[in-house]
Scaffold this motif. Sequence first.
Motif, mmCIF file in Angstrom:
data_model
loop_
_atom_site.group_PDB
_atom_site.id
_atom_site.type_symbol
_atom_site.label_atom_id
_atom_site.label_comp_id
_atom_site.label_asym_id
_atom_site.label_seq_id
_atom_site.Cartn_x
_atom_site.Cartn_y
_atom_site.Cartn_z
ATOM 1 N N GLY A 191 1.132 -0.974 0.051
ATOM 2 C CA GLY A 191 -0.528 0.124 -0.099
ATOM 3 C C GLY A 191 0.893 1.162 -0.240
ATOM 4 N N ARG A 192 2.083 1.562 0.806
ATOM 5 C CA ARG A 192 2.392 2.427 0.922
ATOM 6 C C ARG A 192 4.255 2.866 -0.846
ATOM 7 N N LEU A 193 4.197 1.668 -0.846
ATOM 8 C CA LEU A 193 4.625 1.342 -2.272
ATOM 9 C C LEU A 193 3.796 2.168 -3.279
ATOM 10 N N LEU A 194 2.614 1.628 -3.375
ATOM 11 C CA LEU A 194 1.888 1.901 -4.136
ATOM 12 C C LEU A 194 1.381 3.870 -4.353
ATOM 13 N N LEU A 195 0.879 4.072 -3.061
ATOM 14 C CA LEU A 195 1.423 5.239 -2.837
ATOM 15 C C LEU A 195 2.440 6.129 -3.477
ATOM 16 N N VAL A 196 4.027 6.052 -2.730
ATOM 17 C CA VAL A 196 4.290 7.275 -2.829
ATOM 18 C C VAL A 196 4.886 6.549 -4.486
ATOM 19 N N GLN A 197 4.357 5.733 -5.029
ATOM 20 C CA GLN A 197 5.105 5.211 -6.861
ATOM 21 C C GLN A 197 4.687 6.856 -7.258
ATOM 22 N N LEU A 198 2.888 6.576 -7.100
ATOM 23 C CA LEU A 198 2.166 7.584 -7.390
ATOM 24 C C LEU A 198 2.262 8.990 -7.744
ATOM 25 N N LEU A 199 2.426 9.304 -5.980
ATOM 26 C CA LEU A 199 2.176 11.134 -5.844
ATOM 27 C C LEU A 199 3.799 11.639 -6.123
ATOM 28 N N SER A 200 5.119 10.301 -6.117
ATOM 29 C CA SER A 200 6.560 11.081 -6.461
ATOM 30 C C SER A 200 6.600 11.567 -8.446
ATOM 31 N N SER A 201 5.772 10.241 -8.809
ATOM 32 C CA SER A 201 6.140 10.482 -10.739
ATOM 33 C C SER A 201 4.878 11.804 -10.616
ATOM 34 N N ILE A 202 4.088 12.205 -10.202
ATOM 35 C CA ILE A 202 3.723 13.580 -10.290
ATOM 36 C C ILE A 202 4.473 14.819 -9.920
ATOM 37 N N GLY A 203 5.228 14.768 -8.671
ATOM 38 C CA GLY A 203 6.372 16.000 -7.917
ATOM 39 C C GLY A 203 6.064 15.713 -7.298
ATOM 40 N N PHE A 204 4.836 15.586 -6.322
ATOM 41 C CA PHE A 204 5.432 14.921 -5.027
ATOM 42 C C PHE A 204 6.651 15.336 -4.466
ATOM 43 N N HIS A 205 6.949 15.404 -3.215
ATOM 44 C CA HIS A 205 8.390 14.755 -2.043
ATOM 45 C C HIS A 205 7.557 13.438 -1.536
ATOM 46 N N VAL A 206 8.076 12.544 -1.244
ATOM 47 C CA VAL A 206 6.733 12.047 -0.176
ATOM 48 C C VAL A 206 8.152 10.980 0.715
ATOM 49 N N ILE A 207 7.394 10.921 1.754
ATOM 50 C CA ILE A 207 8.612 9.745 2.937
ATOM 51 C C ILE A 207 7.025 9.145 3.087
ATOM 52 N N ASP A 208 7.737 7.884 3.432
ATOM 53 C CA ASP A 208 6.765 6.841 4.046
ATOM 54 C C ASP A 208 6.700 6.350 5.268
ATOM 55 N N ALA A 209 5.914 5.826 6.058
ATOM 56 C CA ALA A 209 6.195 4.953 7.394
ATOM 57 C C ALA A 209 5.110 3.793 7.803
ATOM 58 N N GLU A 210 5.109 3.485 8.973
ATOM 59 C CA GLU A 210 4.631 2.135 8.674
ATOM 60 C C GLU A 210 3.245 1.906 10.285
ATOM 61 N N ASN A 211 3.988 2.628 10.979
ATOM 62 C CA ASN A 211 3.513 3.233 11.736
ATOM 63 C C ASN A 211 2.937 4.284 12.664
ATOM 64 N N GLY A 212 1.626 4.742 13.161
ATOM 65 C CA GLY A 212 1.637 5.871 13.525
ATOM 66 C C GLY A 212 2.895 6.318 15.136
ATOM 67 N N GLU A 213 3.299 5.888 15.226
ATOM 68 C CA GLU A 213 4.658 6.378 15.554
ATOM 69 C C GLU A 213 5.432 6.673 15.024
ATOM 70 N N GLU A 214 6.231 5.895 13.968
ATOM 71 C CA GLU A 214 7.049 6.575 13.053
ATOM 72 C C GLU A 214 6.539 7.713 12.634
ATOM 73 N N ALA A 215 5.049 7.696 12.440
ATOM 74 C CA ALA A 215 4.645 8.791 11.588
ATOM 75 C C ALA A 215 5.004 10.362 11.969
ATOM 76 N N VAL A 216 4.715 10.355 13.593
ATOM 77 C CA VAL A 216 4.658 11.285 14.361
ATOM 78 C C VAL A 216 5.885 11.540 14.790
ATOM 79 N N ASN A 217 7.146 10.848 14.542
ATOM 80 C CA ASN A 217 8.050 10.999 15.256
ATOM 81 C C ASN A 217 8.874 12.256 13.028
ATOM 82 N N ILE A 218 8.836 11.269 12.339
ATOM 83 C CA ILE A 218 8.774 12.024 10.679
ATOM 84 C C ILE A 218 8.112 13.548 10.538
ATOM 85 N N TRP A 219 6.890 13.406 11.085
ATOM 86 C CA TRP A 219 6.460 14.910 11.285
ATOM 87 C C TRP A 219 6.866 15.512 11.999
#
Length: 407
Positions: A191-219
């Motif tokens: 699911g992450r790979l699909l979205l990263v591929q889609l958004l990156s191909s359009i020109g967005f800068h994308v980072i992914d996280a695999e759970n909420g705790e990791e997301a908070v740290n990245i944010w």
Amino acid sequence: LLRKIEEMFALKAKYQNLKLTFQKETDIPRYIKTDEGKLRQVLINLLSNAFKFTEQGQVIVRISLKKSDKKINSYYSNLNYLHFEVEDTGCGIDEYEIGKLFSPFEQTESGIRSQEGTGLGLPISQKFVQQMGGDITVSSIVGKGSVFAFDISIKLAQATEIPVAKAKKIIGLKDKNTEYRILVVDDIPQGRLLLVQLLSSIGFHVIDAENGEEAVNIWQKWQPHLILMDMRMPVMDGYEATRQIKAKGTETIIIALTASAFQEETAGILAAGCDDFVSKPFEDKLLLHKIAEHLKIDYLYESDKSQAIIPPRSLSANQQLRELSADDLKVMPLAWIIKLHQAANRVNNREIFALIGEITAINSDLATKIANLVHNFRCDYLVTVTESIIDQQDKMIDITAIPSFRD
């Protein structure tokens, strides 16, 4: 609409070794006026339940036209009705439990055993059907299966009343001088790979996280403009992650990704602080529209003056799949194509995404096309297109001799 829903569940039926049949009466009108979004969600919810509680046999969807002079309200009066039935050969429901089906947060014993859902699906489905001028009924025999039926009031429409639109492909961001950062949070790697591929191909800068705790740290370190947040994850779920991020007074937009509009409590999602939500499985164009709406951005589209104007009914999943052709795959080594064929034949998404990972850096366009097929539950199309390449080879190749990933 019916064709798309049938295509959506066809592969699921094949994977569960169930027979899926859509039985439509010959007098069903081609075009109608009704709330497409509500009808789609009700059908998806009822079919999802049917597949969830059916281990063998079949699922049947019946659609017929009814006429009535019964007046429902000022809008739905003296209209035609569409009658829907979703029948399964599943475990069935005890008579004493049928009363629980349409009560919020109540679940039957089979629903509790499945450990899926929140008990909101049928109550919201019932509300949607009532808003469309009908109601839901259920009949069931334990050990034999269930039938969920509902009517919706409709107005007939003509083809000339159906809006047409150009099938335009998004190729980039109109504003190339601004960096738009998007964080994708999902515990499912594909699911992450699909979205990263889609958004990156359009020109967005994308980072992914695999759970909420990791997301908070990245944010905290990266400060993304927008977060696509899956709501059900281990370690820390999307609800808690959203609450922690929004508690900081951030302007970051958070769009919830939910298994279904029925399987997650919409009020709870918004109460946690999410700005919007998108139900899985979603179409890429819907997600991109939501992102554009919240970030207030415009896209660049592929210009092709010769491109025909296609009515929405023709924009089927099959048409989207034709973006991937045998010629696209022929640039890859035959051994890689055979591995892809094997993985698709087993509906092994993990193995397919592992193969996609091998080519992302050298052919991102092909990687995105294959990922989109998996996202749309069309491993069967991958089987067909890879098989056509293998069959064209001059030399006989022992496919079983090619090593494959282990499940």
